[in-house]
Design a protein around this motif. Sequence first.
Motif, PDB file in Angstrom:
ATOM      1  N   VAL A  63       0.842  -1.200   0.000  1.00  0.00           N
ATOM      2  CA  VAL A  63       0.000   0.000   0.000  1.00  0.00           C
ATOM      3  C   VAL A  63       0.880   1.254   0.000  1.00  0.00           C
ATOM      4  CG1 VAL A  63      -1.784   1.286   1.224  1.00  0.00           C
ATOM      5  CG2 VAL A  63      -1.859  -1.219   1.197  1.00  0.00           C
ATOM      6  N   THR A  77      -3.623   8.536   3.935  1.00  0.00           N
ATOM      7  CA  THR A  77      -4.000   7.122   3.957  1.00  0.00           C
ATOM      8  C   THR A  77      -3.829   6.544   5.351  1.00  0.00           C
ATOM      9  OG1 THR A  77      -3.324   6.832   1.648  1.00  0.00           O
ATOM     10  CG2 THR A  77      -3.501   4.828   2.986  1.00  0.00           C
ATOM     11  N   SER A 108      -8.938   5.869   2.935  1.00  0.00           N
ATOM     12  CA  SER A 108      -8.639   7.258   2.605  1.00  0.00           C
ATOM     13  C   SER A 108      -9.947   7.974   2.303  1.00  0.00           C
ATOM     14  CB  SER A 108      -7.704   7.331   1.392  1.00  0.00           C
ATOM     15  OG  SER A 108      -7.434   8.677   1.061  1.00  0.00           O
ATOM     16  N   LEU A 168      -8.606   5.176  -3.576  1.00  0.00           N
ATOM     17  CA  LEU A 168      -7.422   4.326  -3.474  1.00  0.00           C
ATOM     18  C   LEU A 168      -7.151   3.671  -4.833  1.00  0.00           C
ATOM     19  CD1 LEU A 168      -8.358   2.525  -0.132  1.00  0.00           C
ATOM     20  CD2 LEU A 168      -6.464   4.132  -0.408  1.00  0.00           C
TER      21      LEU A 168
END
Length: 273
Positions: A55, A168, A218, A222
């Motif tokens: 991520v 995030t 978020s 994303l």
Amino acid sequence: MPGLYPVTFGEIELLRDLDRQDGWVLSKDGVPQSYVDLQDPTYLDFEYVQLMADVIDVLPEGPLSCVHVGGGACTIPRYVATTRPGSRHIVIEPDGLLVNLIREQLDLRSVPRLKVLVMDGREGAARVWDSSADLVVLDAFAGATMPVELATAEYMGDLARVLRASGTLLVNLADGKGLAFARRLTATVQDTFGHVALLSEPGVLRGRRFGNLILAASRTALPVDLLTRRAAGGLTQARCLHGDALTRFVAGAAPIRDGEPVLAPVPPPAVFG
């Protein structure tokens, strides 16, 4: 030096990785908590940490301003410091003796631009400025159990306050058969953030075995297609649930609120035995 060390909340064992000269495992009560390679911080031994790195790697290029709730051996701060030079880190860790141990034994001083707040996750997050972080990593466990007070809608709201509009959130959680806690925590995160993805190994997502799951969230979109490919292409061949698939996973589970009598799942003895 390998061995047992007293810390504020019990005892920590440092174990050398016999397969990697500079690899170390931090363990508490027989539960592995962190792995670090002192010469190669980009080597990530734990599968769930690899998913968190997937991520992080797809976030916009450049240094990040990071808040880490739960310190351990500071695996992710070391990784980000190496892959994104110039990043800043606030680590919130309630065990001051553990922090001292990591500084002395696992070279924490070598991580640039890192500040440690020795306090619990809720108190520490409350000290962080509004809209100051690009990334918040919530990876806090008491042994093998996530503190429920760090899984509530109220706490997620405070983490959202800390994050910039495009920031995030990453959450490491653990669950087993039925995934009731994972569903409720996912619903809790969805209640605060408009865009959420859940990553884990297929056997864990099906509730066949106890294991870790990673939530990415978020208030902006994303890169779920890229995350899906990266997760599937790793050693774990993990899945990434989002959109309708994540809605079906949650299946109407209610968010967790402060004061609710919710028990975080405890792994079966065989998991670490």
